[in-house]
Design a protein around this motif. Structure first.
Motif, PDB file in Angstrom:
ATOM      1  N   SER B   2       0.819  -1.210   0.000  1.00  0.00           N
ATOM      2  CA  SER B   2       0.000   0.000   0.000  1.00  0.00           C
ATOM      3  C   SER B   2       0.854   1.262   0.000  1.00  0.00           C
ATOM      4  CB  SER B   2      -0.909  -0.028   1.221  1.00  0.00           C
ATOM      5  OG  SER B   2      -1.721   1.099   1.222  1.00  0.00           O
ATOM      6  N   ASP B  31      -1.173  -3.536   2.545  1.00  0.00           N
ATOM      7  CA  ASP B  31      -2.628  -3.403   2.507  1.00  0.00           C
ATOM      8  C   ASP B  31      -3.215  -4.030   3.763  1.00  0.00           C
ATOM      9  OD1 ASP B  31      -2.566  -2.146   0.139  1.00  0.00           O
ATOM     10  OD2 ASP B  31      -3.078  -3.905  -1.084  1.00  0.00           O
ATOM     11  N   LEU B  68       2.111   5.446  -3.097  1.00  0.00           N
ATOM     12  CA  LEU B  68       0.878   4.891  -2.533  1.00  0.00           C
ATOM     13  C   LEU B  68       0.162   4.152  -3.658  1.00  0.00           C
ATOM     14  CD1 LEU B  68      -0.951   4.808   0.005  1.00  0.00           C
ATOM     15  CD2 LEU B  68      -2.106   6.814  -0.889  1.00  0.00           C
ATOM     16  N   ASN B  69      -0.084   2.873  -3.491  1.00  0.00           N
ATOM     17  CA  ASN B  69      -0.717   2.048  -4.534  1.00  0.00           C
ATOM     18  C   ASN B  69      -0.048   2.250  -5.886  1.00  0.00           C
ATOM     19  OD1 ASN B  69      -2.570   1.246  -2.618  1.00  0.00           O
ATOM     20  ND2 ASN B  69      -4.000   2.884  -3.158  1.00  0.00           N
ATOM     21  N   GLU B  88      -7.333   9.542  -1.380  1.00  0.00           N
ATOM     22  CA  GLU B  88      -6.384   8.439  -1.307  1.00  0.00           C
ATOM     23  C   GLU B  88      -5.734   8.355   0.070  1.00  0.00           C
ATOM     24  OE1 GLU B  88      -5.475   6.037  -3.482  1.00  0.00           O
ATOM     25  OE2 GLU B  88      -7.239   6.696  -4.608  1.00  0.00           O
ATOM     26  N   SER B 168      -7.049   5.083   0.931  1.00  0.00           N
ATOM     27  CA  SER B 168      -6.177   3.916   1.049  1.00  0.00           C
ATOM     28  C   SER B 168      -5.405   3.953   2.355  1.00  0.00           C
ATOM     29  CB  SER B 168      -5.172   3.881  -0.100  1.00  0.00           C
ATOM     30  OG  SER B 168      -5.843   3.703  -1.299  1.00  0.00           O
ATOM     31  N   LEU B 169      -5.013   5.160   2.739  1.00  0.00           N
ATOM     32  CA  LEU B 169      -4.224   5.276   3.963  1.00  0.00           C
ATOM     33  C   LEU B 169      -4.830   6.340   4.860  1.00  0.00           C
ATOM     34  CD1 LEU B 169      -1.552   4.570   5.521  1.00  0.00           C
ATOM     35  CD2 LEU B 169      -0.573   6.574   4.410  1.00  0.00           C
ATOM     36  N   ARG B 195     -11.176  -0.449   9.481  1.00  0.00           N
ATOM     37  CA  ARG B 195     -10.252  -1.180   8.611  1.00  0.00           C
ATOM     38  C   ARG B 195     -10.915  -2.486   8.162  1.00  0.00           C
ATOM     39  NH1 ARG B 195      -5.748  -4.612  10.107  1.00  0.00           N
ATOM     40  NH2 ARG B 195      -7.344  -5.368  11.539  1.00  0.00           N
ATOM     41  N   LYS B 201      -7.930   1.314   3.849  1.00  0.00           N
ATOM     42  CA  LYS B 201      -7.172   0.110   3.521  1.00  0.00           C
ATOM     43  C   LYS B 201      -6.103  -0.124   4.598  1.00  0.00           C
ATOM     44  CE  LYS B 201      -6.583  -0.542  -1.135  1.00  0.00           C
ATOM     45  NZ  LYS B 201      -5.728  -0.298  -2.308  1.00  0.00           N
ATOM     46  N   SER B 202      -5.283   0.870   4.816  1.00  0.00           N
ATOM     47  CA  SER B 202      -4.286   0.707   5.872  1.00  0.00           C
ATOM     48  C   SER B 202      -4.257   1.936   6.761  1.00  0.00           C
ATOM     49  CB  SER B 202      -2.896   0.449   5.299  1.00  0.00           C
ATOM     50  OG  SER B 202      -2.876   0.619   3.932  1.00  0.00           O
TER      51      SER B 202
END
Lengths: 329, 323
Positions: B2, B31, B68-69, B88, B168-169, B195, B201-202
């Motif tokens: 991630s 992730d 990131l990703n 994101e 994502s984060l 989560r 995601k993380s």
């Protein structure tokens, strides 16, 4: 809510009572005696002067004990009687003030409102640009530190004497009588420009600097940082900052509006503009107790009303006040 | 993977020179991983969190890459970074209690915030309501002003708000510090729940309270004086740390079953170095009981075991090296 306004009203009544008492006291602390001054100017013989003196002292109610004068003063106020002017004897004070107030409103209302809007927006705008902040704001500091009358004299000299664009004395040409004609309105307008400018510029500087500091504070606050961390467009962040920063400025605006009736003393003197400020000077010079009292009474009422209005407005615009009230109610 | 951070270096510009708050920091977050970031005050935890999302003056980007990703984040370019923020990568700030505009209703602020990011509030509204239910908040809060909420409610509101677009984060900075112990537990469990449900995601949980991390984190990264000292799974950090700093830090924690009046808590002697002009080599050297000449050189942050990273010359895999 009722409790809140009830308490506020009580405070306003106490303030009114104290302020009006002081208002009554102050002229009486002045050395000399208005009637004596009046007679001295008339150049009478000692004999007739004495007679006229005692007549006028009685007519103005100045020969009775001081506490009785004070009581009579309150009774008269509640009858809407502000007394008779000594300076413009025998005109009643209320009429003299009524004639002067329109000029104050004409001059000060636009000056205060326009400078408030322009100053706030300019200050907020300057806060976001380093270049503007460094160049124009020092000018703002100079403007706001400038005494009104000095700027007034400068403007009168530059635009009235050197360049001959604007007249700089009176509210209209001395050859005219107030009337609803285009000629008179035009004369009124040109005479209005210089006093307006001198007031506008000084106030503008003050508002702009105040707003610039408030905006910077708001932009550094936690909610602004949070929005920025979420990548919110700067436009929205600035909008929130402006909405919050403008609140203290609203208070300032109300206080300024409250003293409208006081006129702008020194500006009006510089430009011989016939507002209340001009009247106050004349009243002091002529030891006119009643006119001075009347003018101050007007100012007291104006300030209190404006304060009350701002209490109401704050409840409407700032949720924190509203909720604080529910908590105590 | 991630999040990948490589050699990230961020300084604070001050009148007295650059404060080297973050130096050559390298780590990953997988992730679904909840990474705890711990260390004493001034060790660069918040700087790290901040520089990942909103790097603003007096912070100054000096180098390094953040991915990131598989997208490189333009962390030094605050304009370009706006596209990633909130969507994101998002944050629950240290000052979550004051994070909302005090003169705006929460619902209105949320709507304006979303619309300004070109997200339709109407479409998100149903999800917003569901998440408010999840954190046990009344849907009426949207019609309230922030001051009408308690501190814990504001915190949960910010939590819902920050994660609304499923980033994502998520960086949660000291979010439990101002809460009492039971609220701390509730809030941390909500983070895990978020989560698990895939809202984020993380997670990177910044705190100086290792006991919180023990409850919720999968991995813990310990920082010292602007550099990561050790990163490993929570169990390994707590029970089998390698870095001398981590060992001393963990042994300084109170333990259940030990009566502290009989056994005093140990502390680490000395203070962290000033980051205005930190000493070369290992920054823990001055306070380290195991320090050797080799420690004059900067130790690399290397993987010694599966997912266990340490920056120390004295940990066991190095002992075989020529010293």
């Amino acid at each position: 809510m009722r409790q809140y306004f009830g308490r506020k009203l009580l405070i306003y009544f106490i303030t009114f009572f104290l302020a009006v008492s002081i208002d009554w006291l102050i002229p009486r602390f002045m050395p000399g005696n208005p009637v004596q001054g009046m007679i001295a100017r008339a150049n009478l013989s000692a004999e007739s002067a004495k007679m006229i003196y005692s007549y006028y002292m009685q007519a103005f109610g100045l020969n009775i004990p001081i506490w009785q004068q004070y009581l009579n003063f309150w009774i008269a106020i509640f009858h809407g009687d502000f007394g008779t002017s000594i300076w413009l004897f025998p005109e009643p004070v209320i009429k003299i003030i009524k004639d002067a107030v329109p000029y104050d409103i004409l001059l000060l209302l636009p000056a205060i409102l326009v400078s408030w809007f322009a100053g706030n927006h300019f200050g907020a705008f300057a806060a976001r640009s380093k270049w503007l902040d460094n160049t124009i704001l020092p000018i703002g500091y100079i403007l706001t530190a400038t005494p009104y009358m000095w700027l007034g004299i400068l403007l009168a000299w530059a635009l009235g004497i050197v360049v001959h664009i604007f007249p700089f004395s009176g509210a209209y040409a001395y050859s005219m009588m107030p009337s609803f004609t285009w000629g008179f309105i035009w004369s009124l307008a040109v005479h209005w420009v210089l006093p307006f400018l001198s007031l506008f510029l000084v106030m503008f500087g003050g508002w702009a600097i105040g707003m610039r500091n408030l905006i910077i504070y708001e932009l550094e606050s936690d909610y602004s940082h949070y929005l920025l961390a979420l990548g919110t467009p700067r436009k929205l962040v600035r909008k929130y900052a402006f909405n919050n920063a403008v609140l203290p400025q609203v208070t300032g605006l109300a206080l300024q509006l409250g003293v409208i009736v006081a006129g702008a003393l020194v500006t009006e003197i510089v430009f011989s503009y016939p507002g209340i400020g001009y009247l106050i000077l004349q009243a002091i010079q002529n030891e006119d107790y009643f006119l001075l009292q009347g003018c101050f009474l007007f100012i007291i009422i104006g300030v209190l009303l404006a304060n009350f209005a701002i209490d109401v407005v704050y409840v409407l615009v700032d949720p924190r006040t509203r909720i604080g009230m529910q908590g105590e109610g | 993977m991630s999040l990948q951070v490589e050699n990230l270096t961020v300084y604070y510009q001050t009148l007295r020179g650059n404060v080297q708050a973050l130096e050559n920091t390298t780590f990953n977050i997988a992730d679904g991983e909840i990474m705890g970031l711990a260390g004493e005050s001034g060790c660069g935890k918040t700087t790290l969190g901040q520089s990942l999302i909103y790097l603003n003056p007096p912070m100054k980007y000096m180098g390094g890459r953040v991915t990131l990703n598989d997208h490189e984040l333009p962390i030094a370019d605050t304009k370009k970074m706006d596209d990633f923020r909130f969507k994101e990568i998002s944050v629950i700030p240290q000052y979550a209690m004051n994070a909302m505009n005090p003169t705006c209703k929460i619902g209105k602020m949320t709507a304006e915030l979303l619309e300004s990011k070109k997200v339709s509030f109407k479409e998100v509204k149903a999800e917003l309501d569901r998440r408010l239910d999840l954190v046990r908040m009344s849907r009426d809060v949207l019609n309230m002003y922030p001051i009408e909420l308690s501190g814990g409610m504001k915190q949960r509101m910010v939590m819902v708000l920050s994660t609304l677009l499923n980033p994502s984060l998520l960086i949660a900075d000291e979010m439990t510090s101002a809460l009492d112990v039971s609220s701390q537990k509730a809030v941390s469990e909500m983070l895990v729940e978020f989560r698990n449900r895939g809202f984020v995601k993380s997670l990177m949980v910044i705190t100086h309270d290792i006991s919180i991390l023990y409850q919720i984190a999968n991995t813990i990264m310990i920082m010292y004086a602007g550099q990561p000292a050790e990163k490993a799974s929570t169990d390994e950090i707590i029970h089998a740390p390698h870095h001398p700093y981590t060992k001393m830090l963990i042994s300084a924690l109170p333990r259940v079953g030990i009566i502290q009046s009989k056994k005093r808590l140990t502390s680490i002697p000395g203070t962290p170095p000033l980051l205005l002009d930190p000493p070369g080599g290992c920054r823990f050297r001055e306070r380290c009981p195991l320090a050797i000449d080799k420690c004059q050189e900067v130790p690399p942050f290397i993987e010694i075991d599966n997912g266990h990273y340490v920056a120390c010359w004295r940990q066991r895999n190095f002992t075989n090296l020529s010293l």
